[in-house]
Write a protein that holds these residues in place. Structure first.
Motif, PDB file in Angstrom:
ATOM      1  N   UNK A 140      10.162  -1.831   9.771  1.00 20.50           N
ATOM      2  CA  UNK A 140       8.702  -1.732   9.688  1.00 20.50           C
ATOM      3  C   UNK A 140       8.120  -1.483  11.074  1.00 20.50           C
ATOM      4  N   UNK A 141       7.152  -0.581  11.150  1.00 16.66           N
ATOM      5  CA  UNK A 141       6.545  -0.260  12.443  1.00 16.66           C
ATOM      6  C   UNK A 141       5.812  -1.457  13.035  1.00 16.66           C
ATOM      7  N   UNK A 142       5.162  -2.248  12.175  1.00 13.75           N
ATOM      8  CA  UNK A 142       4.340  -3.365  12.637  1.00 13.75           C
ATOM      9  C   UNK A 142       4.061  -4.279  11.452  1.00 13.75           C
ATOM     10  N   UNK A 143       3.269  -5.315  11.694  1.00 11.44           N
ATOM     11  CA  UNK A 143       2.947  -6.235  10.609  1.00 11.44           C
ATOM     12  C   UNK A 143       2.180  -5.535   9.502  1.00 11.44           C
ATOM     13  N   UNK A 144       1.309  -4.590   9.876  1.00  8.96           N
ATOM     14  CA  UNK A 144       0.541  -3.872   8.853  1.00  8.96           C
ATOM     15  C   UNK A 144       1.461  -3.132   7.895  1.00  8.96           C
ATOM     16  N   UNK A 145       2.532  -2.563   8.411  1.00  4.05           N
ATOM     17  CA  UNK A 145       3.491  -1.867   7.549  1.00  4.05           C
ATOM     18  C   UNK A 145       4.203  -2.855   6.627  1.00  4.05           C
ATOM     19  N   UNK A 146       4.502  -4.039   7.146  1.00  6.20           N
ATOM     20  CA  UNK A 146       5.127  -5.075   6.309  1.00  6.20           C
ATOM     21  C   UNK A 146       4.154  -5.521   5.222  1.00  6.20           C
ATOM     22  N   UNK A 147       2.884  -5.663   5.571  1.00  3.95           N
ATOM     23  CA  UNK A 147       1.879  -6.047   4.575  1.00  3.95           C
ATOM     24  C   UNK A 147       1.804  -4.990   3.473  1.00  3.95           C
ATOM     25  N   UNK A 148       1.845  -3.719   3.853  1.00  7.65           N
ATOM     26  CA  UNK A 148       1.825  -2.646   2.854  1.00  7.65           C
ATOM     27  C   UNK A 148       3.020  -2.756   1.917  1.00  7.65           C
ATOM     28  N   UNK A 149       4.182  -3.098   2.460  1.00  5.27           N
ATOM     29  CA  UNK A 149       5.373  -3.274   1.630  1.00  5.27           C
ATOM     30  C   UNK A 149       5.226  -4.475   0.710  1.00  5.27           C
ATOM     31  N   UNK A 150       4.572  -5.517   1.202  1.00  8.98           N
ATOM     32  CA  UNK A 150       4.331  -6.705   0.374  1.00  8.98           C
ATOM     33  C   UNK A 150       3.399  -6.356  -0.791  1.00  8.98           C
ATOM     34  N   UNK A 151       2.388  -5.554  -0.527  1.00  6.96           N
ATOM     35  CA  UNK A 151       1.490  -5.130  -1.600  1.00  6.96           C
ATOM     36  C   UNK A 151       2.283  -4.400  -2.682  1.00  6.96           C
ATOM     37  N   UNK A 152       3.145  -3.478  -2.277  1.00  7.79           N
ATOM     38  CA  UNK A 152       3.964  -2.746  -3.244  1.00  7.79           C
ATOM     39  C   UNK A 152       4.902  -3.692  -3.988  1.00  7.79           C
ATOM     40  N   UNK A 153       5.467  -4.636  -3.277  1.00  8.98           N
ATOM     41  CA  UNK A 153       6.388  -5.606  -3.885  1.00  8.98           C
ATOM     42  C   UNK A 153       5.664  -6.458  -4.926  1.00  8.98           C
ATOM     43  N   UNK A 154       4.499  -6.967  -4.584  1.00 12.45           N
ATOM     44  CA  UNK A 154       3.773  -7.826  -5.521  1.00 12.45           C
ATOM     45  C   UNK A 154       3.303  -7.035  -6.736  1.00 12.45           C
TER      46      UNK A 154
ATOM     47  N   UNK B 116      -5.098 -12.079  -5.007  1.00 13.81           N
ATOM     48  CA  UNK B 116      -5.140 -12.828  -3.747  1.00 13.81           C
ATOM     49  C   UNK B 116      -5.085 -11.901  -2.543  1.00 13.81           C
ATOM     50  N   UNK B 117      -4.210 -10.904  -2.611  1.00 10.71           N
ATOM     51  CA  UNK B 117      -4.133  -9.933  -1.520  1.00 10.71           C
ATOM     52  C   UNK B 117      -5.424  -9.124  -1.412  1.00 10.71           C
ATOM     53  N   UNK B 118      -6.014  -8.807  -2.565  1.00  9.09           N
ATOM     54  CA  UNK B 118      -7.256  -8.029  -2.554  1.00  9.09           C
ATOM     55  C   UNK B 118      -8.369  -8.779  -1.843  1.00  9.09           C
ATOM     56  N   UNK B 119      -8.466 -10.082  -2.101  1.00  9.03           N
ATOM     57  CA  UNK B 119      -9.501 -10.875  -1.467  1.00  9.03           C
ATOM     58  C   UNK B 119      -9.409 -10.854   0.050  1.00  9.03           C
ATOM     59  N   UNK B 120      -8.196 -10.785   0.563  1.00  5.93           N
ATOM     60  CA  UNK B 120      -8.009 -10.775   2.020  1.00  5.93           C
ATOM     61  C   UNK B 120      -8.121  -9.392   2.630  1.00  5.93           C
ATOM     62  N   UNK B 121      -7.653  -8.377   1.910  1.00  8.82           N
ATOM     63  CA  UNK B 121      -7.407  -7.088   2.546  1.00  8.82           C
ATOM     64  C   UNK B 121      -8.391  -5.982   2.188  1.00  8.82           C
ATOM     65  N   UNK B 122      -9.084  -6.097   1.064  1.00 10.47           N
ATOM     66  CA  UNK B 122      -9.853  -4.957   0.560  1.00 10.47           C
ATOM     67  C   UNK B 122     -10.919  -4.470   1.531  1.00 10.47           C
TER      68      UNK B 122
ATOM     69  N   UNK C 219     -10.905  -4.912   4.916  1.00  8.42           N
ATOM     70  CA  UNK C 219     -10.520  -4.735   6.326  1.00  8.42           C
ATOM     71  C   UNK C 219      -9.244  -3.921   6.520  1.00  8.42           C
ATOM     72  N   UNK C 220      -8.597  -3.504   5.436  1.00  2.00           N
ATOM     73  CA  UNK C 220      -7.362  -2.734   5.544  1.00  2.00           C
ATOM     74  C   UNK C 220      -7.396  -1.649   4.481  1.00  2.00           C
ATOM     75  N   UNK C 221      -7.843  -0.455   4.865  1.00  9.24           N
ATOM     76  CA  UNK C 221      -8.035   0.621   3.896  1.00  9.24           C
ATOM     77  C   UNK C 221      -6.722   1.037   3.242  1.00  9.24           C
ATOM     78  N   UNK C 222      -5.647   1.052   4.004  1.00 14.05           N
ATOM     79  CA  UNK C 222      -4.334   1.391   3.453  1.00 14.05           C
ATOM     80  C   UNK C 222      -3.987   0.438   2.304  1.00 14.05           C
ATOM     81  N   UNK C 223      -4.127  -0.850   2.553  1.00 15.57           N
ATOM     82  CA  UNK C 223      -3.804  -1.837   1.523  1.00 15.57           C
ATOM     83  C   UNK C 223      -4.792  -1.767   0.365  1.00 15.57           C
ATOM     84  N   UNK C 224      -6.068  -1.517   0.665  1.00  5.26           N
ATOM     85  CA  UNK C 224      -7.062  -1.428  -0.405  1.00  5.26           C
ATOM     86  C   UNK C 224      -6.696  -0.328  -1.400  1.00  5.26           C
ATOM     87  N   UNK C 225      -6.265   0.815  -0.890  1.00  4.72           N
ATOM     88  CA  UNK C 225      -5.891   1.925  -1.765  1.00  4.72           C
ATOM     89  C   UNK C 225      -4.680   1.560  -2.612  1.00  4.72           C
ATOM     90  N   UNK C 226      -3.707   0.893  -1.994  1.00  2.00           N
ATOM     91  CA  UNK C 226      -2.517   0.476  -2.742  1.00  2.00           C
ATOM     92  C   UNK C 226      -2.872  -0.554  -3.818  1.00  2.00           C
TER      93      UNK C 226
END
Length: 211
Positions: free
Chosen positions: A57-71, A116-122, A124-131
Motif C-alpha cells: 500500500x502506498x500509504x494509510x489512505x490506500x489501506x483504508x480504500x482496501x478496507x472499504x473494498x474488504x468490508x 460506520x466507514x461512511x460516517x467517518x469518510x464520506x 473528507x475522503x472522496x476516493x472512499x466516498x465513491x467506493x
C-alpha cells in the motif's frame, strides 16, 4: 470507481499476507474508527513489519480504500441475511428476522461496517466516498432485483417504483442499525424494518383501494 493505490501480490504467500493486513486493519477500524487506528497497531495485529504494509500500500489512505473494498465484500458477498433472495413476502419476513436475530446476537455492537466507514469518510475522503457509494448501490440493486421479480409476478402493483422502495428499505436498515447500536437494543432495528416491509406491502394489489 477510483483507481487502486495498492499492489496485488503475485504469490499465494503474498496474497495471504496482504489479506491478513487488510482484515486486521478492517477489524481495528471497525472497533476504533479509521482515525483511531494507527499503522503500528495494524502491524502488531497482522504480525507484519511496517515495510510489508508499504510493500502493498502506498500509504494509510490506500489501506483504508482496501478496507472499504474488504468490508463491502464481507457484507455483500460473504453470505448471511444481506445475500438472501427477496422475491416473496415470506422471503422479506425471513430476511427481517435473520437481520434482527443476527444483530441481537452481536450484542448490538458495531453497527453496519459500510455505514460506520461512511460516517467517518464520506465528507473528507472522496476516493472512499465513491467506493462506499458503489457498495450501497450494489446493496440497493439486490433489493431492487427481488422487488422487480415480485412486481413481475403480480405481488406488487405494476406502478410500484422499485428503486424508490429499495432506497426506503436500505435507509430503514441503516437507520435501524444505528439506533440499535446506540440503544443496545434490537427494538429500533426491528421497528424500522417492520415499517419498511409495511411500506412494501402497501404496494401489493390486495392492499390497494382506489379513492
Amino acid at each position: 470507481m477510483p483507481a487502486n493505490r495498492w499492489r496485488l501480490p503475485p504469490t499465494r504467500k503474498g496474497q495471504e499476507t496482504r489479506e491478513r493486513i487488510v482484515s486486521s486493519a478492517a477489524a481495528l477500524m471497525f472497533r476504533n474508527g479509521v482515525e483511531g487506528t494507527t499503522l503500528d497497531e495494524v502491524t502488531e495485529s497482522a504480525h507484519v513489519g511496517k515495510s510489508q504494509i508499504y510493500h502493498y500500500f502506498d500509504d494509510k489512505a490506500a489501506l483504508v480504500a482496501a478496507v472499504v473494498e474488504y468490508q463491502a465484500t464481507q457484507v455483500l458477498d460473504a453470505g448471511g441475511p444481506q445475500t438472501m433472495t427477496l422475491d416473496s413476502w415470506a422471503a422479506w419476513d425471513a430476511w427481517r428476522e435473520a437481520v434482527v436475530t443476527s444483530y441481537a446476537a452481536s450484542g448490538c455492537v458495531g453497527g453496519c461496517p459500510i455505514g460506520s466507514l461512511s460516517g467517518e469518510l464520506a465528507d473528507r475522503d472522496e476516493d472512499s466516498r465513491v467506493r462506499l457509494a458503489a457498495a450501497f448501490e450494489r446493496w440497493q440493486r439486490g433489493f431492487e432485483h427481488g422487488l422487480a421479480s415480485m412486481r413481475e409476478a403480480g405481488a406488487l402493483r405494476a406502478d410500484a417504483d422499485v428503486p424508490t422502495l429499495a432506497t426506503c428499505v436500505l435507509a430503514s436498515l441503516e437507520g435501524g442499525l444505528l439506533l440499535s447500536q446506540v440503544t443496545k437494543s434490537e427494538h429500533a432495528l426491528r421497528t424500522a424494518l417492520d415499517g419498511a416491509i409495511a411500506l412494501l406491502r402497501s404496494w401489493s394489489p390486495e392492499e390497494y383501494s382506489r379513492p
